[in-house]
Design a protein around this motif. Structure first.
Motif: not given
Length: 238
Positions: A22-30, A54-57, A64-72
């Motif tokens: 399969a080939n999947i398009l995902i738009v929006g990673l919040g 966007d960037v993480f805040d 949000q799964l990858p939103a951490l203090q280290s990824t802000i």
């Protein structure tokens, strides 16, 4: 032993091949899209395109799964891309670090994709993505509003024409009607009535005039339902 051994045991060799191809398009990673992308990747899909400018805040950390203090302050698309490559180094992954303008929606959506997962939380780009998918006859699953809700058991997947108790879905149905689309889009939505006290108005930047409060698990549950629907459709495709 393959990392997909347990998956193959469940869906059998033929089912796993369908997922892999399969080939999947995902738009929006919040909140919704980050989980959906991870579930799709862990299911074994070998070709994906992910889009977010966007960037993480700090306010993303609650949901949000990858939103951490280290990824802000870091790019959502690059952090999610790194996670996906860490799950499956062999995946053919295209990362687009951009917000989706109406023109780009029509450029990016193509018949190369088996499914589009719309996880955008702003109405205008969301509608543009849906219109692009419908015009190009590409299957799309669209996440409606996870904000202002707390009961994950009320989440459903239906045609957008059958959604209820969702202000975002109501607004989108109106916008789609103007573009002569009234059905044919699978929507993930919650039948729970939104908690009115949880609404906050904004300055209207990034196509957003307001937002609802959110709890940790609701956007994840929406992403889970979207990924589950897509994977099941792939496995049972004739």
């Amino acid at each position: 032993m393959s990392w997909l051994e347990r998956t193959e045991l469940l869906v059998q060799k033929e089912g796993l091949e369908k997922i892999k191809n399969a080939n999947i398009l995902i738009v929006g990673l919040g909140g919704v899209g980050s989980f959906a992308a991870e579930f799709i990747a862990r299911a074994g899909v070998q070709k994906m395109t992910i889009v977010d400018g966007d960037v993480f805040d700090e306010t993303n950390i609650n949901r949000q799964l990858p939103a951490l203090q280290s990824t802000i302050g870091k790019s959502k698309s690059s952090i999610v891309a790194a996670r996906i490559k860490d799950i499956n180094p062999d995946i053919e992954l295209t990362e687009l670090n951009e917000f989706l303008s109406p023109e780009r929606a029509f450029e990016i959506v193509s018949t190369d994709f088996d499914y589009v997962l719309d996880c955008i939380d702003s109405i205008t780009p969301k509608v543009n993505l849906m219109v692009a998918a419908r015009r190009k006859k590409v299957k799309i699953v669209s996440s409606m509003g996870a904000g202002g809700k707390m009961d994950a058991s009320k989440i459903k997947i239906r045609d957008i024409s059958k959604t209820k108790h969702c202000k975002m879905a109501k607004m989108i149905r109106k916008r789609l009607k103007v573009r002569n689309i009234d059905k044919g889009i699978k929507a993930v939505f919650s039948e729970e009535i939104q908690i009115p006290e949880s609404l906050k108005l904004t300055d209207g930047s990034n196509f957003k005039k307001s937002f609802y409060g959110t709890i940790s698990y609701m956007p994840a549950a929406f992403g889970l339902q979207a990924a589950s629907y897509v994977v099941n459709q792939l496995v049972h495709k004739k």
